[in-house]
Scaffold this motif. Structure first.
Motif, mmCIF file in Angstrom:
data_model
loop_
_atom_site.group_PDB
_atom_site.id
_atom_site.type_symbol
_atom_site.label_atom_id
_atom_site.label_comp_id
_atom_site.label_asym_id
_atom_site.label_seq_id
_atom_site.Cartn_x
_atom_site.Cartn_y
_atom_site.Cartn_z
ATOM 1 N N LYS A 181 -9.359 3.049 -7.259
ATOM 2 C CA LYS A 181 -9.688 3.335 -8.660
ATOM 3 C C LYS A 181 -10.752 2.392 -9.202
ATOM 4 O O LYS A 181 -11.159 2.513 -10.354
ATOM 5 C CB LYS A 181 -8.431 3.232 -9.525
ATOM 6 N N PRO B 53 2.206 4.378 -1.404
ATOM 7 C CA PRO B 53 1.809 5.195 -2.561
ATOM 8 C C PRO B 53 2.891 5.278 -3.638
ATOM 9 O O PRO B 53 2.575 5.510 -4.809
ATOM 10 C CB PRO B 53 1.531 6.575 -1.940
ATOM 11 N N LYS C 291 -4.254 1.803 -3.626
ATOM 12 C CA LYS C 291 -4.492 2.877 -4.599
ATOM 13 C C LYS C 291 -5.215 2.366 -5.843
ATOM 14 O O LYS C 291 -5.941 3.118 -6.504
ATOM 15 C CB LYS C 291 -3.195 3.572 -4.977
ATOM 16 N N ASP D 97 0.804 -1.215 0.000
ATOM 17 C CA ASP D 97 0.000 0.000 0.000
ATOM 18 C C ASP D 97 0.843 1.274 0.000
ATOM 19 O O ASP D 97 0.313 2.376 0.219
ATOM 20 C CB ASP D 97 -0.956 -0.006 1.196
#
Length: 571
Positions: A456, A418, A452, A416
């Motif tokens: 989406k 970024p 992330k 996770d």
């Protein structure tokens, strides 16, 4: 009836026989030690194996059946493995459970055995043990739990845990609601209510011929399970008197029938390693390629989670495994026998589908060819598996950039982040999770998706590992890569950015890197540092002797049956 095996302990006037009878008498009549078969009930009941916690009640019904048929029932608590609790993974001890059960059956004065299994590894371990000793044996599967509901919707245990937890990570479900569902997930006694590994292995036991036909899938709280347990106790006595042993039932033809059943029900990929291990104990010629050759074109007929919508209670209501097998009867070997003495196919005449939304007719399958697909290529020269029924069709042919994790800990630390360079076209690669590397081949192959990408709207990606995944899980997940990274497999040479090619219809799994470049590479130091290196106990024995996934992940010195003879007498 041939002389009972137990007579070697109890017959005669010598001191040893006196000791054996005296200590076992405890109210038993004299006839108990003459011509009455002694039937062990190999009982995996344990409060720490919650799926098997009701087995003492089942054992009571078995005992009544044994005694009614003229046998002597003997409760034999054996090693139990609960998939949800033990660390690092229950699979680490499947072979130990099988070995300990085998030794107890051989060492004790028993003529036959009833095998009580439910949670994932218990039925495989029991069947491996029974195959190795080869005394008359029959399985009672403990049955799935009843369907729980949350906010009006049915919950598939396991499958909905994965789904709901990903929705929390994606921000589409609150953590409060997620935790509220917890008390609704497990409605009753019994194992997972999806077509996970527990349900799959119960069905495999029946397809192999090792249960009374029609038993697998009976819900754990259903009174009919106790009725079948009573009948199984009676049957165990008959098996001894008629001399029917596992080796007469578990033939190559029976295993091929099980592969057909596995495809038709959309069963767990874990069945592959378990069936290979059971066959290995018998010396039956069964290979990874048999799963593809026999099962690839079998239609998926059962609309159950994780490949479909419904749950095990629905399957039982709709007609059960026998109704499924009746639809593919032409694909089954007509001679493969069962513990009843009759071929499996003879038990299909009266089977019917009562709900065609749950069990599809042969002419209207969920998928035309849904069996386990076996992949090969430079990334998996000894094979890897994928379950097409649980995958995203658009990802079954895919080329993407590898994003590599050297261990489960590495995955958890970086997934996770970024800054992780990953998108929906990437291929997540996890290594160090095979039989030797972890050890025990944990169910972590269905890696969670990066947060992330979940945000989406991405819900599936190609994932590749030397691990297993829960039978309740889903996704485009390539598993059981052999050889594993810890055994020198090419998986250990993959680097982030390498192109990976998955072609399920073409049965290919390739690392698109020049062979000369691969020959120059060395394994990742980080991955090597994470490989298991136990210094003592079972884990050391396991790592030194466990075979690869394509051989069933059994221990090399346990292959082949050892029979029921005790090497030395005591006293």
């Amino acid at each position: 009836m041939a002389e009972l095996r137990s007579a070697e302990w109890y017959s005669g006037d010598v001191r040893n026989a006196y000791i054996h009878r005296a200590w076992m008498r405890r109210g038993l009549p004299d006839s108990a030690f003459t011509d009455r078969p002694h039937i062990a009930i190999a009982n995996t009941a344990s409060d720490l194996t919650p799926c098997n916690s009701h087995f003492d009640e089942i054992a009571t019904s078995v005992k009544q059946g044994v005694y009614e048929a003229g046998g002597i029932p003997l409760n034999l608590p054996v090693m139990s493995l609960g998939e949800t609790l033990v660390r690092p993974t229950a699979m680490l001890w499947r072979n130990l459970a099988a070995m300990s059960i085998e030794e107890m059956l051989r060492a004790n004065p028993v003529d036959g055995v009833v095998l009580l299994g439910g949670c994932d590894k218990t039925i495989p371990a029991l069947l491996m043990a029974a195959a190795s000793v080869d005394i008359p044996a029959v399985v009672v599967p403990g049955g799935p739990m009843l369907t729980g509901h949350f906010r009006g919707a049915p919950l598939g245990c396991g499958t909905d845990v994965w789904r709901l937890s990903e929705e929390v990570r994606a921000g589409t479900l609150s953590e409060k609601l997620f935790l509220q569902s917890e008390s609704s997930m497990i409605r009753s006694r019994g194992h997972c209510n999806t077509m996970g590994t527990a349900s799959t292995m119960a069905c495999m036991a029946e397809a192999l011929g090792m249960t009374i036909p029609g038993t697998a899938g009976t819900p754990a709280p259903d009174s009919r399970l106790l009725e079948r347990s009573h009948a199984t106790g009676r049957l165990a006595v008959d098996l001894v008197r008629e001399g029917r042993r596992p080796s007469t039932v578990l033939t190559r033809e029976s295993f091929l029938n099980a592969i057909v059943a596995l495809a038709a029900i959309g069963g767990s990929t874990n069945a592959v390693v378990h069936l290979l291990a059971i066959a290995g104990r018998l010396g039956v010629d069964l290979s990874l390629d048999d799963f593809d050759r026999v099962g690839a074109n079998v239609p998926l007929l059962v609309d159950l989670q994780p490949a479909g919508r419904y749950l095990m209670e629905d399957l039982h209501r709709a007609g059960g495994l026998l109704a499924v097998l009746r639809e593919v009867r032409d694909l089954l070997d007509p001679q493969a026998s069962t513990v009843t003495g009759a071929p499996l196919v003879e038990h299909l005449d009266d089977a019917r589908i009562w709900d065609e939304t749950v069990i599809r007719p042969r002419g209207n399958p969920l998928l035309d060819g849904a069996g386990i697909a076996v992949l090969r290529g430079n990334l998996a020269p000894d094979g890897a598996v994928i379950k097409p029924a649980a995958a995203s069709p658009e990802l079954l042919r895919h080329r993407g950039r590898a994003v590599v994790f050297d261990s489960i800990e590495d995955l958890h630390a970086r997934l996770d982040d970024p800054a992780l360079e990953v998108d929906e076209t990437s291929v997540l690669v996890l290594r160090g999770c095979g039989p030797k590397g972890y050890p025990g081949m944990p169910e972590v192959g269905n890696m969670p998706l990066p947060e992330k990408l979940l945000a989406k709207g991405v819900r599936d990606m190609v994932r590749i590992s030397d691990a297993r995944m829960s039978g309740t899980a889903y996704g485009t997940v390539v598993l059981h890569v052999a050889p594993e990274a810890a055994a020198g497999g090419v998986l250990g040479l993959v680097r982030t950015g390498d192109p990976v090619v998955l072609d399920v219809p073409g049965r290919r799994l390739e690392l698109d890197v020049d062979p000369a470049e691969l020959s120059r590479r060395k394994g990742s130091p980080e991955a090597s540092a994470a490989f298991a290196a136990p210094v003592r106990g079972w884990e050391r024995l396991y790592v030194e002797h466990v075979m690869q996934a394509d051989k069933g992940a059994d221990l090399d010195f346990l292959v082949g049956s050892s029979g029921d003879r005790v090497s030395r007498e005591s006293h």
